[in-house]
Design a protein around this motif. Structure first.
Motif, mmCIF file in Angstrom:
data_model
loop_
_atom_site.group_PDB
_atom_site.id
_atom_site.type_symbol
_atom_site.label_atom_id
_atom_site.label_comp_id
_atom_site.label_asym_id
_atom_site.label_seq_id
_atom_site.Cartn_x
_atom_site.Cartn_y
_atom_site.Cartn_z
ATOM 1 N N GLY A 80 0.793 -1.218 0.000
ATOM 2 C CA GLY A 80 0.000 0.000 0.000
ATOM 3 C C GLY A 80 0.824 1.266 0.000
ATOM 4 O O GLY A 80 1.990 1.273 0.382
ATOM 5 N N GLY A 81 0.193 2.358 -0.459
ATOM 6 C CA GLY A 81 0.775 3.664 -0.261
ATOM 7 C C GLY A 81 1.183 4.442 -1.487
ATOM 8 O O GLY A 81 1.430 5.641 -1.400
ATOM 9 N N TYR A 82 1.273 3.819 -2.652
ATOM 10 C CA TYR A 82 1.667 4.548 -3.861
ATOM 11 C C TYR A 82 0.677 4.238 -4.982
ATOM 12 O O TYR A 82 0.166 3.125 -5.084
ATOM 13 C CB TYR A 82 3.065 4.138 -4.321
ATOM 14 C CG TYR A 82 4.176 4.506 -3.384
ATOM 15 C CD1 TYR A 82 4.611 5.831 -3.264
ATOM 16 C CD2 TYR A 82 4.816 3.532 -2.617
ATOM 17 C CE1 TYR A 82 5.649 6.170 -2.398
ATOM 18 C CE2 TYR A 82 5.853 3.863 -1.752
ATOM 19 C CZ TYR A 82 6.263 5.179 -1.650
ATOM 20 O OH TYR A 82 7.286 5.506 -0.800
ATOM 21 N N GLY A 83 0.474 5.230 -5.853
ATOM 22 C CA GLY A 83 -0.410 5.014 -6.986
ATOM 23 C C GLY A 83 -1.844 4.804 -6.543
ATOM 24 O O GLY A 83 -2.288 5.317 -5.517
ATOM 25 N N ALA A 115 2.246 -1.452 17.806
ATOM 26 C CA ALA A 115 2.495 -0.980 16.434
ATOM 27 C C ALA A 115 2.566 -2.175 15.496
ATOM 28 O O ALA A 115 3.218 -3.180 15.803
ATOM 29 C CB ALA A 115 3.803 -0.201 16.370
ATOM 30 N N ILE A 116 1.872 -2.068 14.358
ATOM 31 C CA ILE A 116 1.913 -3.129 13.358
ATOM 32 C C ILE A 116 2.482 -2.562 12.060
ATOM 33 O O ILE A 116 2.195 -1.443 11.674
ATOM 34 C CB ILE A 116 0.518 -3.756 13.121
ATOM 35 C CG1 ILE A 116 -0.502 -2.702 12.703
ATOM 36 C CG2 ILE A 116 0.036 -4.480 14.360
ATOM 37 C CD1 ILE A 116 -1.867 -3.300 12.357
ATOM 38 N N ASP A 117 3.313 -3.375 11.396
ATOM 39 C CA ASP A 117 4.028 -2.920 10.198
ATOM 40 C C ASP A 117 3.181 -3.072 8.935
ATOM 41 O O ASP A 117 3.496 -3.858 8.043
ATOM 42 C CB ASP A 117 5.334 -3.710 10.038
ATOM 43 C CG ASP A 117 6.349 -3.391 11.100
ATOM 44 O OD1 ASP A 117 6.406 -2.236 11.544
ATOM 45 O OD2 ASP A 117 7.104 -4.312 11.489
ATOM 46 N N THR A 118 2.097 -2.305 8.865
ATOM 47 C CA THR A 118 1.270 -2.286 7.659
ATOM 48 C C THR A 118 1.032 -0.838 7.250
ATOM 49 O O THR A 118 1.319 0.093 8.007
ATOM 50 C CB THR A 118 -0.092 -2.982 7.877
ATOM 51 O OG1 THR A 118 -0.817 -2.281 8.904
ATOM 52 C CG2 THR A 118 0.094 -4.433 8.286
ATOM 53 N N THR A 157 2.411 1.434 11.521
ATOM 54 C CA THR A 157 3.590 2.269 11.267
ATOM 55 C C THR A 157 3.453 3.039 9.967
ATOM 56 O O THR A 157 4.303 3.860 9.639
ATOM 57 C CB THR A 157 4.864 1.414 11.201
ATOM 58 O OG1 THR A 157 4.747 0.462 10.143
ATOM 59 C CG2 THR A 157 5.111 0.704 12.517
ATOM 60 N N HIS A 158 2.364 2.790 9.218
ATOM 61 C CA HIS A 158 2.126 3.430 7.929
ATOM 62 C C HIS A 158 3.223 3.045 6.943
ATOM 63 O O HIS A 158 3.697 3.863 6.147
ATOM 64 C CB HIS A 158 2.043 4.944 8.092
ATOM 65 C CG HIS A 158 1.370 5.652 6.958
ATOM 66 N ND1 HIS A 158 0.247 5.168 6.332
ATOM 67 C CD2 HIS A 158 1.676 6.820 6.323
ATOM 68 C CE1 HIS A 158 -0.120 5.989 5.379
ATOM 69 N NE2 HIS A 158 0.730 7.008 5.344
ATOM 70 N N ASP A 159 3.593 1.777 6.987
ATOM 71 C CA ASP A 159 4.679 1.232 6.186
ATOM 72 C C ASP A 159 4.264 1.109 4.723
ATOM 73 O O ASP A 159 3.392 0.327 4.380
ATOM 74 C CB ASP A 159 5.052 -0.145 6.754
ATOM 75 C CG ASP A 159 6.150 -0.832 5.983
ATOM 76 O OD1 ASP A 159 6.791 -0.178 5.145
ATOM 77 O OD2 ASP A 159 6.351 -2.039 6.224
ATOM 78 N N HIS A 160 4.929 1.877 3.839
ATOM 79 C CA HIS A 160 4.610 1.829 2.410
ATOM 80 C C HIS A 160 5.279 0.665 1.680
ATOM 81 O O HIS A 160 5.145 0.529 0.474
ATOM 82 C CB HIS A 160 5.007 3.150 1.752
ATOM 83 C CG HIS A 160 4.058 4.279 2.055
ATOM 84 N ND1 HIS A 160 3.571 4.526 3.314
ATOM 85 C CD2 HIS A 160 3.506 5.239 1.258
ATOM 86 C CE1 HIS A 160 2.779 5.578 3.280
ATOM 87 N NE2 HIS A 160 2.712 6.024 2.049
#
Length: 520
Positions: A80-83, A115-118, A157-160
């Motif tokens: 997630g996070g781009y486009g 905290a979760i790494d997603t 963590t808002h991990d892209h």
């Protein structure tokens, strides 16, 4: 709602009595919705987890435990996070991703930070049998451990370079959401079981001289402080460390397709190496508009993520050296926030988006979204540990909120967790909405639920700080405080951004209806 006043005005005419009856009925439904959102405010009955440690209110000590559980997908998933749409499917794993938790208790009170790494995680998900959101995770832990749900803060963590738990970038299957929920519950409950006597410390350092952060809109405020909360055991060695920093988890960049925690991986590994037999976690602060400045690192891609994380760890150690011991009780506050769903694209994607392509997977039913789809309900939380104030924002908080907390709330330390309990997009002050949409209208234009969301969250946090006993100079907040004239160029950009809102959002919706799966 004041039921007495409603009944007091309902005696004049039968029609008024009918209307009052309807209002009472709605109040009962709202109360039921509150229970569904949060569960009971008291500890759950029938707790099955025995206390591993005890610390009295007068001891000057706490009980602290920390743990982690891996949440790396066993098969490829969309990142997630781009486009927009399913544009980045994972091609492997660079580093495992985790759910990490720290539990802190004193007397009869406990708080958990997880905290979760997603990329993000919703309060609740769609489907009749989808108990995988933060509300469900908190409910399960509350039942098992006998602590209030409001005492559990679950943030991403808002991990892209992490899985797309949101849905608009291709999403993840229900099986993976279940896995994340189960592992997160396991991490939290393990931290609670592993609690041991400890002294608690808090420190911070201004990272501005290191030039680690940049604003996507030059000239606007940044929160450059790096904060650490850590526990020392009876042997004097730190064994649990929480790092709170305002840098987007985007150092690997949009071309990366390998699953990874990004820069937090190197940061926590360095801290854990420096403190053997310890657990560390990163909880991002005001990441809205704030990106890691890779020019300061002089690299891109994997080396940039590693260098940035290593620098964060070095500064965390400095903050530890400057830390002061914390003493005092634990208290929590939580508020149901009902926000107008003014963004038609966002609400449409919750209902009309296509599963596995571009559907926003957040629950689209009561109590999380009203039946008429006009309002979104979420939660805003706050925690007090001694003289420390912790704020939990259900979206990407902007630096203005952090700065308002520091200016108005008298506390020894101010921590802010973005994307906590929910992922409701961006929460800028109103005057920045047009500016932010101008920078990236296909992204920010989609993920701002309404122009006043950031203001409402900030005002709620200020009220909660006062509720928790902190001196608060002013709880009135409009979002315009501290605003400065930024020049003609910024004024033009803001105007253009606001104008684009009425054009770009309908175009996004039209394109989705026409069947296109992606935007770049």
């Amino acid at each position: 709602m004041n039921l007495r006043s409603e009944l007091g005005t309902s005696r004049e005419l039968p029609a008024e009595m009918v209307r009052a009856s309807r209002k009472i009925h709605r109040a009962i439904l709202a109360a039921a919705a509150s229970v569904l959102l949060f569960g009971a405010s008291m500890p759950a009955a029938g707790a099955t987890m025995p206390a591993a440690c005890s610390a009295s209110e007068s001891s000057g000590e706490y009980c602290v435990g920390a743990s982690r559980r891996e949440i790396t997908p066993a098969s490829p998933v969309y990142l997630g996070g781009y486009g927009f749409g399913p544009v980045r499917r994972s091609t492997g794993v660079r580093s495992p991703i985790y759910a990490r938790a720290i539990a802190i208790s004193r007397g009869e009170r406990t708080v958990v930070f997880c905290a979760i790494d997603t990329q993000g995680h919703f309060l609740a998900y769609q489907g009749n049998d989808a108990p995988y959101g933060a509300a469900d995770i908190r409910r399960r832990v509350s039942k098992d451990a006998g602590i209030p749900e409001r005492a559990i803060i679950v943030a991403s963590t808002h991990d892209h370079s992490g899985p797309d738990d949101i849905g608009v970038w291709g999403g993840v299957p229900p099986e993976y959401l279940k896995f994340v929920a189960d592992q997160t519950v396991a991490a939290i409950e393990s931290a609670l079981r592993d609690e041991r006597p400890a002294s608690l410390y808090s420190g911070q350092i201004n990272t501005a001289p290191s030039h680690l952060l940049r604003s996507i809109i030059p000239g606007y405020p940044l929160d450059t402080k790096l904060r650490v909360l850590f526990a020392r055991g009876s042997d004097g060695a730190p064994f649990a460390t929480l790092i709170n920093f305002s840098a987007h988890v985007t150092a690997l960049g949009k071309d990366n397709t390998l699953i990874s925690p990004d820069w937090p991986a190197t940061a926590v590994e360095a801290v854990e190496k420096g403190h053997p037999d310890s657990t560390a976690l990163v909880m991002v602060a005001s990441v809205g508009r704030t990106q890691p400045d890779l020019k300061a690192i002089g690299a891109r891609g994997p080396s940039a993520a590693e260098s940035f994380g290593a620098t964060v760890a070095k500064l965390a150690f400095v903050a530890e050296a400057l830390a002061v011991k914390i003493d005092g009780p634990i208290a929590t506050a939580e508020t149901i926030l009902e926000e107008p769903a003014d963004n038609p694209v966002l609400t449409s994607l919750m209902t009309n988006g296509r599963a596995g392509v571009d559907r926003v997977m957040r629950s689209n039913r009561e109590p999380y979204l009203t039946d008429d789809k006009s309002k979104i309900r979420t939660i805003v939380g706050a925690v007090r540990i001694g003289t420390l104030f912790f704020a939990a924002v259900p979206g990407e908080s902007f630096p203005e909120t952090q700065l308002a907390m520091e200016a108005r709330v008298t506390a020894q330390g101010h921590y802010l967790f973005s994307l906590a309990e929910d992922q409701l997009g961006y929460a800028p002050p109103p005057y920045e909405v047009g500016m932010v949409e101008y920078v990236s209208p296909l992204d920010e234009g989609l993920f701002i639920i309404n122009p006043n969301f950031g203001t409402d969250v900030t005002r709620t946090l200020l009220a909660q700080a006062r509720e928790l006993g902190f001196p608060v100079s002013d709880t009135n907040y409009t979002g315009d405080e501290g605003r400065e004239a930024r020049g003609l160029a910024d004024s033009v950009k803001g105007t253009v951004g606001s104008a684009e809102e009425t054009i770009v959002r309908p175009l996004i919706l039209l394109t989705l209806w026409l069947g296109y799966d992606r935007f770049h």
